[in-house]
Design an enzyme around this catalytic site. Structure first.
Site, mmCIF file in Angstrom:
data_model
loop_
_atom_site.group_PDB
_atom_site.id
_atom_site.type_symbol
_atom_site.label_atom_id
_atom_site.label_comp_id
_atom_site.label_asym_id
_atom_site.label_seq_id
_atom_site.Cartn_x
_atom_site.Cartn_y
_atom_site.Cartn_z
ATOM 1 N N ASP A 28 0.777 -1.227 0.084
ATOM 2 C CA ASP A 28 -0.080 -0.115 -0.041
ATOM 3 C C ASP A 28 0.826 1.169 -0.034
ATOM 4 O OD1 ASP A 28 -2.730 -1.433 0.217
ATOM 5 O OD2 ASP A 28 -1.410 -2.016 2.221
ATOM 6 N N GLU A 280 1.820 -6.776 -5.191
ATOM 7 C CA GLU A 280 1.471 -5.835 -6.173
ATOM 8 C C GLU A 280 2.520 -5.114 -7.131
ATOM 9 O OE1 GLU A 280 -2.313 -3.747 -5.991
ATOM 10 O OE2 GLU A 280 -1.618 -2.736 -7.343
HETATM 11 O O1 TRH Z 1 4.562 -6.083 0.722
HETATM 12 P P1 TRH Z 1 3.378 -6.675 -0.426
HETATM 13 O O2 TRH Z 1 3.277 -8.056 -0.005
HETATM 14 O O3 TRH Z 1 2.111 -5.751 -0.402
HETATM 15 C C1 TRH Z 1 0.939 -6.444 -0.345
HETATM 16 C C2 TRH Z 1 0.397 -6.376 -1.845
HETATM 17 O O4 TRH Z 1 0.357 -5.058 -2.319
HETATM 18 C C3 TRH Z 1 -1.132 -6.636 -1.914
HETATM 19 O O5 TRH Z 1 -1.764 -6.119 -3.149
HETATM 20 C C4 TRH Z 1 -1.798 -5.593 -0.632
HETATM 21 O O6 TRH Z 1 -3.250 -5.974 -0.895
HETATM 22 C C5 TRH Z 1 -1.325 -6.031 0.603
HETATM 23 O O7 TRH Z 1 0.155 -5.888 0.375
HETATM 24 C C6 TRH Z 1 -1.909 -5.486 1.819
HETATM 25 O O8 TRH Z 1 4.327 -6.678 -1.721
HETATM 26 P P2 TRH Z 1 4.422 -5.345 -2.744
HETATM 27 O O9 TRH Z 1 3.167 -4.853 -3.405
HETATM 28 O O10 TRH Z 1 5.295 -6.011 -3.709
HETATM 29 O O11 TRH Z 1 5.046 -4.377 -1.875
HETATM 30 C C7 TRH Z 1 6.440 -4.373 -1.657
HETATM 31 C C8 TRH Z 1 7.006 -3.176 -1.703
HETATM 32 O O12 TRH Z 1 8.366 -3.179 -1.113
HETATM 33 C C9 TRH Z 1 7.501 -2.565 -2.758
HETATM 34 O O13 TRH Z 1 7.322 -1.361 -3.325
HETATM 35 C C10 TRH Z 1 8.683 -2.996 -3.182
HETATM 36 C C11 TRH Z 1 9.211 -2.695 -1.753
HETATM 37 N N1 TRH Z 1 10.663 -3.315 -1.526
HETATM 38 C C12 TRH Z 1 11.701 -2.619 -0.858
HETATM 39 O O14 TRH Z 1 11.693 -1.242 -1.058
HETATM 40 N N2 TRH Z 1 12.694 -3.049 -0.617
HETATM 41 C C13 TRH Z 1 12.867 -4.455 -0.397
HETATM 42 O O15 TRH Z 1 13.882 -4.941 0.059
HETATM 43 C C14 TRH Z 1 11.761 -5.271 -0.924
HETATM 44 C C15 TRH Z 1 11.947 -6.684 -0.928
HETATM 45 C C16 TRH Z 1 10.807 -4.748 -1.320
#
Ligand code: TRH
Length: 384
Positions: A28, A280
């Site tokens: 989010d 996402e």
């Molecule tokens: O963290 P998530 O599992 O988020 C989820 C989804 O968005 C889902 O749709 C939503 O409903 C739920 O949360 C509540 O996965 P996502 O979306 O890939 O978000 C991870 C974020 O973290 C993304 O912006 C990339 C970032 N990230 C970093 O900045 N550094 C890191 O080391 C990693 C592994 C990720």
């Protein structure tokens, strides 16, 4: 305190408020932060980002001070969003409620007093499903107040809001220098090594996969991000793995990375030959990296995620040979069901060269579409 600048309104940049509740994980805030920065950098608007939990935010953007109620980072005004919302907060000309979060009542009432009324957007979750084409952009008039909310649904064709993609992103990927990156991350992998990044939810199938990686002929260099999958990886190795740990076992060389800032995560995706992503935002970033990926979709109680996964697989696999389609479907579905077998992996990895070429083309096709921030900025420049 929360009034806007005293500049004459004609010379003021358009003001935007983005409201974000952190439901779970990082997606989010990950999406909202990316959108906020892009709006400021590429569309010249003034963005105030309201976030109810600054701790996860600080992990992907270390400049955030989780103790502050109000701060400016990369040109974005970041405000803590608490139950006691300031009654004097002047609404912006564009109001984004991310993922159907509930705006404060006093704020909505103040929006209704503005003339012209602000653009009010509900930014929805991403979906590849066909219904997006019929629902994206639909208006939803407020039952009592003179306000209309519009639905913006990220997706994979021109009948959706598109995907977030910074202007310079593909050029940055094209310039990415793996020979500069790898030495800072444990050394350049030997030729023929398969470099894999792993960002996923807990997954009982990881043991089978790690076992396949350690016992196969081809060396695997696995970089695990500091995420929920680490619990399952630790269980496999029988020891608590923490960022910085590196362990070798047969053909598998596994290293745990600290959670990195959002921009650095893009580099990790560019550096690897195969990326396991989740949720996402990391899915979208994996697409832009143009490397084969495996998506662990965010599980929903009503199993709605299964339909979403199928819809994405159908779009993504379009154009692959039939055996490669079967291999991708089988591997992704098994990974999401936490039931991966060694045979699923063998079949998937055997098709990796074809999948790699196909993923580059998939990326290039999607890059022809306008990105989400532009779709949104164009829509909100028009009079309400
Ligand atoms: O963290 P998530 O599992 O988020 C989820 C989804 O968005 C889902 O749709 C939503 O409903 C739920 O949360 C509540 O996965 P996502 O979306 O890939 O978000 C991870 C974020 O973290 C993304 O912006 C990339 C970032 N990230 C970093 O900045 N550094 C890191 O080391 C990693 C592994 C990720």
């Amino acid at each position: 305190m929360l009034a806007r600048s005293a500049m004459p309104s004609s010379s003021r940049p358009q003001s935007w408020d983005i409201f974000c509740t952190v439901v779970d994980n990082y997606g989010d805030i990950g999406v909202c932060w990316r959108l906020a920065r892009q709006l400021v950098a590429e569309h010249g608007v003034a963005v105030r980002l309201w976030v109810d939990d600054l701790a996860p935010f600080a992990r992907l953007c270390p400049e955030i001070d989780a103790a502050l109620d109000r701060q400016w980072v990369t040109g974005v005004e970041v405000c803590r969003w608490t139950q006691r919302f300031p009654t004097d907060a002047e609404p912006a000309g564009v109001v984004i409620e991310a993922f159907a979060c509930q705006l404060p009542e006093t704020y909505v009432a103040a929006m209704a007093r503005l003339n012209p009324a602000p653009h009010w957007i509900n930014l929805e979750y991403l979906s590849a499903e066909a219904w997006v084409a019929d629902c994206h952009g639909l208006p939803s008039p407020h039952p009592r107040l003179p306000l209309t909310k519009h639905f913006f649904i990220p997706g994979f064709d021109e009948r959706s809001a598109g995907l977030l993609r910074e202007r310079d992103l593909l050029a940055r990927h094209a310039r990415f220098d793996r020979f500069a990156w790898w030495p800072c991350h444990g050394g350049v992998p030997a030729p023929d090594t398969l470099a894999v990044s792993l960002f996923a939810y807990e997954n009982a199938a990881i043991g089978v996969l790690l076992d396949a990686w350690r016992s196969n002929d081809r060396a695997v260099r696995c970089l695990v991000t500091d995420s929920r999958i680490l619990t399952s990886v630790s269980a496999f190795f029988g020891q608590a793995l923490t960022p910085g740990t590196r362990t070798e076992c047969g053909c598998l060389d596994l290293q745990v990375l600290p959670f990195m800032r959002q921009e650095a995560y893009d580099d990790l995706l560019a550096a690897c030959d195969l990326n396991f992503v989740r949720g996402e935002d990391s899915l979208v970033r994996a697409i832009w990296a143009g490397k084969p990926f495996v998506w662990h979709i965010y599980p929903q109680d009503d199993d709605a995620h299964r339909v979403k996964l199928e819809a994405f697989l159908d779009r993504y696999c379009n154009g692959l040979s039939a055996p490669a389609v079967a291999a991708v479907h089988a591997f992704w579905q098994a990974w999401n069901a936490e039931a991966t077998t060694a045979a699923d992996w063998q079949d998937f990895v055997a098709h990796l060269p074809e999948i790699a070429e196909h993923t580059r083309q998939f990326r290039d096709r999607l890059a022809q579409l306008p990105d989400l921030s532009k779709t949104l900025a164009d829509f909100c420049r028009a009079p309400v």
